[in-house]
Every structure is written in C-alpha cells, then in structure tokens.
Design an enzyme around this catalytic site. Structure first.
Site, mmCIF file in Angstrom:
data_model
loop_
_atom_site.group_PDB
_atom_site.id
_atom_site.type_symbol
_atom_site.label_atom_id
_atom_site.label_comp_id
_atom_site.label_asym_id
_atom_site.label_seq_id
_atom_site.Cartn_x
_atom_site.Cartn_y
_atom_site.Cartn_z
ATOM 1 C CG ASN A 8 78.978 51.660 -28.197
ATOM 2 O OD1 ASN A 8 80.016 52.331 -28.232
ATOM 3 N ND2 ASN A 8 77.784 52.193 -28.012
ATOM 4 C CG HIS A 92 74.197 54.689 -28.761
ATOM 5 N ND1 HIS A 92 73.868 55.080 -27.484
ATOM 6 C CD2 HIS A 92 74.490 53.372 -28.694
ATOM 7 C CE1 HIS A 92 73.979 54.031 -26.680
ATOM 8 N NE2 HIS A 92 74.353 52.982 -27.380
ATOM 9 C CD GLU A 162 71.528 49.960 -27.657
ATOM 10 O OE1 GLU A 162 72.344 49.078 -27.417
ATOM 11 O OE2 GLU A 162 71.850 51.086 -28.040
ATOM 12 C CB SER A 210 71.195 44.626 -20.336
ATOM 13 O OG SER A 210 71.133 45.893 -19.721
HETATM 14 P P1 13P Z 1 74.934 47.870 -22.482
HETATM 15 O O1 13P Z 1 75.297 46.589 -23.180
HETATM 16 O O2 13P Z 1 75.936 48.330 -21.506
HETATM 17 O O3 13P Z 1 73.525 47.810 -21.972
HETATM 18 O O4 13P Z 1 74.944 49.002 -23.587
HETATM 19 C C1 13P Z 1 74.153 48.819 -24.691
HETATM 20 C C2 13P Z 1 74.503 49.855 -25.658
HETATM 21 O O5 13P Z 1 74.164 51.011 -25.494
HETATM 22 C C3 13P Z 1 75.303 49.436 -26.790
HETATM 23 O O6 13P Z 1 75.458 50.455 -27.689
#
Ligand code: 13P
Length: 251
Positions: A8, A92, A162, A210
């Site tokens: 992403n 998201h 997430e 992360s």
């Molecule tokens: P990071 O990998 O920067 O934490 O972002 C996660 C994310 O929101 C992927 O859609």
C-alpha cells in the site's frame, strides 16, 4: 496456498518517474519468484503507467460508494478496474478515520465485488481493553462490512487484520505473531458463521501494521498469516524485496 503480499503506497511517491522506478525494482525481484502473489496498490493516477506481471498485479486504495454520477473528485469501481486494478483496498483505517462508516464500507465492498474486483478489506481495533470488549466491536465491524455479500462473491475476499495502533512504526510497534494468529482465528469464526466453515477457511487473512523485513517471516511462520499488507516499507524497494523473498521462501 501462495502467500499474498500487498504493497500500500498510500499517497506516495510524488512523481510518475519515481512510481515507475519503484515499480520496476519490485518487478525485477517479483519476476524471479514463483510462490507468492504480489499486489501493488499505487495512487490511482499511477495505475495506467505501470505494467503488471504474472505474479505482480495492481490494486487501488479506495473507490466511491456509488457506481457513477455527480460525485466530484471520486473514482468509481469500474474506472479503477479499467485503469488496471484487479484488487481494491476497502475500509483502510486511514479512510475510516476520515469518517467512513461500516455502512459505506459495505456499499463499497458490494459494489467492488459486483464489478469483478477482488476486495482487500481492512479492519482492526484502535485500542485494546482489558476486558476484550474490542473483540465484540471487531466482530460487529466484520459482520456489517460484509452484510449481504453472497457466498459466491465471498470467494473474492481478502481480509486484513490491521490493528490501528500498530500502523506506521518500526518492527517493534507491530502486533506479535501469536496475537495475530489468535485474532485471525477469531475472524475466521465470524466468517464461518456467515459463509460456512469451508468457505471461511479459504478466505485469506493477512496481517498489516509495521511489517518490516525483520518481522515478516515471524508473521508468516509462527503467525500463520496468509500474507502481509505492507505500508511504508513498500516504498523502499530493497527492503520490500526482502519481504517478498521471505514470503516466497527463497530468502
Ligand atoms: P505501515 O506498514 O506503514 O505500518 O502501514 C500499514 C498500513 O496501513 C498498510 O495499509
């Protein structure tokens, strides 16, 4: 099943030239890998500049919740598909934070599926509480987001767990693989109640938040994640390519 790695890019990079360069570097690695499926989700304006490969396809980051009409600034499911996306991220947390409700997420999910896009549905809690009340909220979220999705359509779903608190940090900001596994099983149970056990088992559940080269293997191994959703580390081709090789089992 092949592991799925989704990049992403969010609102990056700034120029078409940078987007092409980043994509080309990822594609060179992807061309040598056989055991993973990769989905790169750039900003919509770059979709038509990038040529997907066999195991490297394109996705969008959001669509509007109506199929067409007077909605200034919005992009429809069909438009993003014609621009080259086969997948679409929906729900998201960075969109939910801007006011996107489960009702809107649900409209987008159904619209995308009807348009023939594979849906990458993101959900996660903003914070945990000692009594685990957030689990009830998580279940409600998944149920509402997938309301009236048919069993046939559910075959085109990818779910990403997430946790919002885990987004945007270093490897140590992430959830633990064990915790992920527990939450993925919980989400599978919710899916099984709606779609039946067999179908629920076939819906991939990815981890996001992360993900780095340092923790990717643990989520895929101990965490038994079906794949990973990678944010900021997907903008650094050298680091993202390490994640791809780990997911492919060839690192
Ligand atoms: P990071 O990998 O920067 O934490 O972002 C996660 C994310 O929101 C992927 O859609």
């Amino acid at each position: 099943m092949k592991k799925i790695v989704v990049a992403n890019w969010k609102m990056n990079p700034e120029t078409p030239r940078e987007a092409r360069r980043l994509f080309a570097k990822v594609k060179r690695t992807a061309d040598r890998l056989r055991r993973i499926a990769i989905v790169v989700c750039p900003p919509a304006v770059f979709l038509s500049l990038l040529r997907p490969g066999k195991n490297l396809v394109l996705g969008g980051q959001d669509i509007f919740n109506e199929p067409r009409g007077a909605f200034t600034g919005s992009i429809s499911a069909a438009q993003i598909k014609y621009a080259g996306a086969g997948h679409i991220i929906i729900g998201h947390s960075e969109r939910r934070r801007l006011g996107e409700t489960d009702e809107l997420v649900n409209k987008k999910v159904r619209l995308a599926l009807k348009t023939g896009l594979k849906v990458i549905l993101c959900l996660g809690e903003t914070a945990r509480d000692e009594r685990s009340d957030y689990l009830r909220a998580l279940r409600g979220m998944l149920e509402r987001d997938l309301d009236r999705v048919s069993r046939a359509e559910a075959k085109d779903l990818i779910i990403v767990y997430e946790p919002v608190w885990a987004i945007g940090g270093s490897a140590s900001s992430a959830d633990t693989p064990e915790d992920f596994l527990e939450h993925a099983l919980f989400l599978k149970k919710v899916l099984a109640a709606g779609f039946g056990q067999n179908l629920a088992l076939s819906i991939p559940i990815l981890y996001g938040g992360s993900v780095t080269p340092e923790n990717a293997a643990d989520f895929l191994g101990r965490g038994e994640a079906a794949g990973l959703l990678v944010g900021h580390e997907s903008l650094r081709a050298d680091r993202f390519n390490v994640i791809l090789r780990l997911a492919d089992g060839s690192a």
